[in-house]
Write an enzyme that holds these catalytic residues in place. Structure first.
Site, PDB file in Angstrom:
ATOM      1  N   ASP A   1      13.018 -51.414  12.347  1.00  0.00           N
ATOM      2  CA  ASP A   1      12.168 -52.596  12.258  1.00  0.00           C
ATOM      3  C   ASP A   1      12.944 -53.800  11.718  1.00  0.00           C
ATOM      4  O   ASP A   1      13.901 -53.627  10.972  1.00  0.00           O
ATOM      5  CB  ASP A   1      10.999 -52.265  11.316  1.00  0.00           C
ATOM      6  CG  ASP A   1       9.743 -53.016  11.676  1.00  0.00           C
ATOM      7  OD1 ASP A   1       9.802 -53.856  12.594  1.00  0.00           O
ATOM      8  OD2 ASP A   1       8.718 -52.775  11.031  1.00  0.00           O
ATOM      9  N   GLY A   2      12.526 -55.006  12.091  1.00  0.00           N
ATOM     10  CA  GLY A   2      13.069 -56.226  11.486  1.00  0.00           C
ATOM     11  C   GLY A   2      14.026 -56.997  12.375  1.00  0.00           C
ATOM     12  O   GLY A   2      14.684 -57.930  11.907  1.00  0.00           O
TER      13      GLY A   2
ATOM     14  N   ARG B   1      12.632 -60.571  12.838  1.00  0.00           N
ATOM     15  CA  ARG B   1      12.759 -61.344  11.595  1.00  0.00           C
ATOM     16  C   ARG B   1      14.208 -61.751  11.324  1.00  0.00           C
ATOM     17  O   ARG B   1      14.496 -62.834  10.847  1.00  0.00           O
ATOM     18  CB  ARG B   1      12.211 -60.539  10.417  1.00  0.00           C
ATOM     19  CG  ARG B   1      11.556 -61.433   9.394  1.00  0.00           C
ATOM     20  CD  ARG B   1      10.934 -60.680   8.239  1.00  0.00           C
ATOM     21  NE  ARG B   1      10.132 -59.541   8.637  1.00  0.00           N
ATOM     22  CZ  ARG B   1       9.848 -58.521   7.828  1.00  0.00           C
ATOM     23  NH1 ARG B   1      10.305 -58.507   6.595  1.00  0.00           N
ATOM     24  NH2 ARG B   1       9.103 -57.523   8.262  1.00  0.00           N
TER      25      ARG B   1
ATOM     26  N   ARG C   1      14.080 -64.131  19.427  1.00  0.00           N
ATOM     27  CA  ARG C   1      13.849 -62.735  19.014  1.00  0.00           C
ATOM     28  C   ARG C   1      14.793 -61.761  19.722  1.00  0.00           C
ATOM     29  O   ARG C   1      15.255 -60.785  19.138  1.00  0.00           O
ATOM     30  CB  ARG C   1      12.396 -62.333  19.311  1.00  0.00           C
ATOM     31  CG  ARG C   1      11.384 -62.935  18.358  1.00  0.00           C
ATOM     32  CD  ARG C   1       9.970 -62.573  18.796  1.00  0.00           C
ATOM     33  NE  ARG C   1       9.724 -61.136  18.819  1.00  0.00           N
ATOM     34  CZ  ARG C   1       9.446 -60.417  17.737  1.00  0.00           C
ATOM     35  NH1 ARG C   1       9.368 -60.980  16.558  1.00  0.00           N
ATOM     36  NH2 ARG C   1       9.230 -59.115  17.837  1.00  0.00           N
TER      37      ARG C   1
ATOM     38  N   HIS D   1      17.074 -58.168  18.853  1.00  0.00           N
ATOM     39  CA  HIS D   1      17.055 -56.876  19.545  1.00  0.00           C
ATOM     40  C   HIS D   1      18.465 -56.491  19.980  1.00  0.00           C
ATOM     41  O   HIS D   1      18.871 -55.329  19.890  1.00  0.00           O
ATOM     42  CB  HIS D   1      16.129 -56.927  20.767  1.00  0.00           C
ATOM     43  CG  HIS D   1      14.701 -57.189  20.411  1.00  0.00           C
ATOM     44  ND1 HIS D   1      14.069 -56.545  19.366  1.00  0.00           N
ATOM     45  CD2 HIS D   1      13.768 -58.010  20.950  1.00  0.00           C
ATOM     46  CE1 HIS D   1      12.820 -56.975  19.279  1.00  0.00           C
ATOM     47  NE2 HIS D   1      12.615 -57.873  20.229  1.00  0.00           N
TER      48      HIS D   1
ATOM     49  N   SER E   1       7.737 -48.662  21.403  1.00  0.00           N
ATOM     50  CA  SER E   1       6.480 -47.933  21.251  1.00  0.00           C
ATOM     51  C   SER E   1       5.529 -48.322  22.384  1.00  0.00           C
ATOM     52  O   SER E   1       5.716 -49.360  23.035  1.00  0.00           O
ATOM     53  CB  SER E   1       5.834 -48.257  19.901  1.00  0.00           C
ATOM     54  OG  SER E   1       5.165 -49.503  19.970  1.00  0.00           O
ATOM     55  N   THR E   2       4.509 -47.510  22.578  1.00  0.00           N
ATOM     56  CA  THR E   2       3.521 -47.827  23.620  1.00  0.00           C
ATOM     57  C   THR E   2       2.788 -49.127  23.276  1.00  0.00           C
ATOM     58  O   THR E   2       2.245 -49.784  24.159  1.00  0.00           O
ATOM     59  CB  THR E   2       2.517 -46.672  23.786  1.00  0.00           C
ATOM     60  OG1 THR E   2       2.082 -46.249  22.486  1.00  0.00           O
ATOM     61  CG2 THR E   2       3.136 -45.485  24.480  1.00  0.00           C
ATOM     62  N   GLU E   3       2.803 -49.510  21.981  1.00  0.00           N
ATOM     63  CA  GLU E   3       2.190 -50.779  21.548  1.00  0.00           C
ATOM     64  C   GLU E   3       3.031 -51.985  21.958  1.00  0.00           C
ATOM     65  O   GLU E   3       2.516 -53.099  22.086  1.00  0.00           O
ATOM     66  CB  GLU E   3       2.046 -50.798  20.017  1.00  0.00           C
ATOM     67  CG  GLU E   3       1.103 -49.753  19.459  1.00  0.00           C
ATOM     68  CD  GLU E   3      -0.292 -49.925  20.011  1.00  0.00           C
ATOM     69  OE1 GLU E   3      -0.864 -51.013  19.822  1.00  0.00           O
ATOM     70  OE2 GLU E   3      -0.796 -48.984  20.666  1.00  0.00           O
TER      71      GLU E   3
ATOM     72  N   LEU F   1      26.129 -34.402  18.119  1.00  0.00           N
ATOM     73  CA  LEU F   1      24.850 -35.029  17.778  1.00  0.00           C
ATOM     74  C   LEU F   1      23.940 -35.182  19.002  1.00  0.00           C
ATOM     75  O   LEU F   1      24.392 -35.582  20.068  1.00  0.00           O
ATOM     76  CB  LEU F   1      25.113 -36.429  17.190  1.00  0.00           C
ATOM     77  CG  LEU F   1      23.883 -37.266  16.861  1.00  0.00           C
ATOM     78  CD1 LEU F   1      23.290 -36.844  15.519  1.00  0.00           C
ATOM     79  CD2 LEU F   1      24.210 -38.750  16.838  1.00  0.00           C
TER      80      LEU F   1
ATOM     81  N   ARG G   1       4.626 -47.936   6.726  1.00  0.00           N
ATOM     82  CA  ARG G   1       3.625 -47.176   7.486  1.00  0.00           C
ATOM     83  C   ARG G   1       4.321 -46.439   8.625  1.00  0.00           C
ATOM     84  O   ARG G   1       5.495 -46.696   8.910  1.00  0.00           O
ATOM     85  CB  ARG G   1       2.507 -48.094   8.005  1.00  0.00           C
ATOM     86  CG  ARG G   1       2.991 -49.368   8.624  1.00  0.00           C
ATOM     87  CD  ARG G   1       1.851 -50.397   8.722  1.00  0.00           C
ATOM     88  NE  ARG G   1       2.401 -51.738   8.712  1.00  0.00           N
ATOM     89  CZ  ARG G   1       3.006 -52.304   9.746  1.00  0.00           C
ATOM     90  NH1 ARG G   1       3.082 -51.672  10.887  1.00  0.00           N
ATOM     91  NH2 ARG G   1       3.538 -53.511   9.644  1.00  0.00           N
TER      92      ARG G   1
ATOM     93  N   GLU H   1      11.117 -36.132   4.130  1.00  0.00           N
ATOM     94  CA  GLU H   1      11.345 -37.124   3.066  1.00  0.00           C
ATOM     95  C   GLU H   1      11.386 -38.517   3.691  1.00  0.00           C
ATOM     96  O   GLU H   1      12.005 -38.700   4.743  1.00  0.00           O
ATOM     97  CB  GLU H   1      12.704 -36.863   2.383  1.00  0.00           C
ATOM     98  CG  GLU H   1      12.803 -35.545   1.656  1.00  0.00           C
ATOM     99  CD  GLU H   1      12.034 -35.545   0.330  1.00  0.00           C
ATOM    100  OE1 GLU H   1      11.736 -36.633  -0.200  1.00  0.00           O
ATOM    101  OE2 GLU H   1      11.749 -34.445  -0.162  1.00  0.00           O
TER     102      GLU H   1
HETATM  103  C1  V07 Z   1      16.475 -51.094  22.052  1.00  0.00           C
HETATM  104  C2  V07 Z   1      17.695 -52.111  20.113  1.00  0.00           C
HETATM  105  C3  V07 Z   1      17.474 -51.362  18.830  1.00  0.00           C
HETATM  106  C4  V07 Z   1      16.424 -51.993  17.959  1.00  0.00           C
HETATM  107  C5  V07 Z   1      15.023 -51.741  18.422  1.00  0.00           C
HETATM  108  C6  V07 Z   1      14.496 -52.451  19.659  1.00  0.00           C
HETATM  109  C7  V07 Z   1      15.463 -52.919  20.680  1.00  0.00           C
HETATM  110  C8  V07 Z   1      19.240 -48.967  22.419  1.00  0.00           C
HETATM  111  C9  V07 Z   1      18.440 -48.503  23.434  1.00  0.00           C
HETATM  112  C10 V07 Z   1      18.680 -47.382  24.332  1.00  0.00           C
HETATM  113  C11 V07 Z   1      17.625 -46.643  24.860  1.00  0.00           C
HETATM  114  C12 V07 Z   1      17.843 -45.562  25.695  1.00  0.00           C
HETATM  115  C13 V07 Z   1      19.132 -45.218  26.006  1.00  0.00           C
HETATM  116  C14 V07 Z   1      20.193 -45.918  25.505  1.00  0.00           C
HETATM  117  C15 V07 Z   1      19.977 -46.999  24.668  1.00  0.00           C
HETATM  118  C16 V07 Z   1      17.304 -49.307  23.372  1.00  0.00           C
HETATM  119  C17 V07 Z   1      15.248 -50.130  23.892  1.00  0.00           C
HETATM  120  C18 V07 Z   1      15.341 -51.046  22.854  1.00  0.00           C
HETATM  121  C19 V07 Z   1      14.047 -50.087  24.734  1.00  0.00           C
HETATM  122  F1  V07 Z   1      19.375 -44.151  26.803  1.00  0.00           F
HETATM  123  N1  V07 Z   1      18.663 -49.969  21.779  1.00  0.00           N
HETATM  124  N2  V07 Z   1      17.467 -50.194  22.346  1.00  0.00           N
HETATM  125  N3  V07 Z   1      16.215 -49.260  24.146  1.00  0.00           N
HETATM  126  N4  V07 Z   1      16.560 -52.013  21.013  1.00  0.00           N
END
Ligand code: V07
Length: 264
Positions: free
Chosen positions: A38-39, A42, A51, A55, A83-85, A149, A212, A225
């Protein structure tokens, strides 16, 4: 006994990252870490950036944290990417976010392969844009035999929908007569969730000061935890992850031997 009371290690801040990592590795490492990232918005706003810049920066943090988690010997890392939201956000922002898996994999897939990381995903795949589905599918395919991993992206994920879907599958088995209602146990439910291949998270991290769960892994987090930090996701670095793992290790040590009793 006394050493336990003065366990705080103020020198921790001055240790090099390599020293901190090797110190942390001496103790129990969480098998599965889940993160609510999150954040990002911001972080961008503070810098007068759009924004989507947040991301994008958050995506780089995923890479950084994946590398360290793998190095520490963490078995699985689940990150809440969408998220679905999140569909309620402005369309242009959603379109940008849905390109991030391609960009992330286009840039980092070679190093994930080299690091023996396996990419998996949980969430509703069908309603994602085709290009997003394709990128993730290719990454899962290219890394399916890796044994390091497990990097699990929660993408178009919602926990209640996940539980409802599991219940539908189970109800169908009962309807067909291949299962009796008395066989619907906690274990059986767990086996029908999207995390059926993974252990339950030992540690949940949520950044940016929100406290939350936001419909994230409600079933799986029953004994986890929690670690909350004010740090915004794009600012979350190796030392922040080590702070969270150190805290987990300290709590674990305090429970020593009580697992499954008072420690529940
Ligand atoms: C997303 C970057 C991280 C912060 C949260 C929101 C934005 C990496 C992926 C990703 C997803 C699947 C995959 C490889 C990379 C990603 C979304 C958003 C939708 F196989 N970052 N990131 N996917 N954010």
């Amino acid at each position: 006994m006394l050493h336990k009371l003065i366990r705080r290690k103020p020198e921790r801040q001055n240790q090099s990252l390599a020293e901190r990592i090797s110190h942390t590795k001496k103790d129990q490492i969480p098998e599965h870490i889940a993160i609510i990232m999150d954040g990002n918005g911001r972080w961008a706003k503070k810098r007068a950036l759009p924004r989507v810049a947040g991301h994008h920066e958050g995506m780089k943090t995923v890479r950084k944290i994946t590398r360290l988690a793998n190095d520490l010997g963490v078995g699985a890392l689940t990150v809440y990417a969408f998220s679905t939201e999140n569909w309620k956000r402005p369309k242009l922002e959603v379109d940008f976010i849905m390109r991030l898996p391609e960009e992330f994999l286009g840039t980092y897939l070679p190093e994930l392969i080299e690091q023996n990381v396996r990419v998996v995903m949980m969430g509703e795949n069908d309603t994602l844009p085709r290009h997003t589905q394709e990128a993730v599918r290719k990454a899962m395919e290219a890394t399916k035999n890796n044994t390091g991993l497990i990097l699990n992206f929660a993408l178009n994920y919602g926990s209640r929908a996940e539980i409802a879907q599991a219940m539908q599958k189970i109800a169908q088995l009962v309807e067909e007569g291949s299962l009796s209602s008395s066989e619907v146990t906690e274990d059986l439910i767990s086996q029908h969730l999207m995390t059926c291949e993974l252990p339950e998270p030992d540690l949940l991290i949520r950044t940016s000061g929100e406290v939350r769960l936001s419909n994230f892994m409600l079933w799986q987090l029953a004994y986890t935890e929690f670690w909350f930090t004010e740090t915004l996701w794009p600012d979350f670095d190796e030392n922040c992850l080590l702070d969270a793992v150190d805290s987990y290790q300290n709590r674990n040590r305090r429970y020593g031997g009580l697992k499954g009793e008072e420690s529940n």
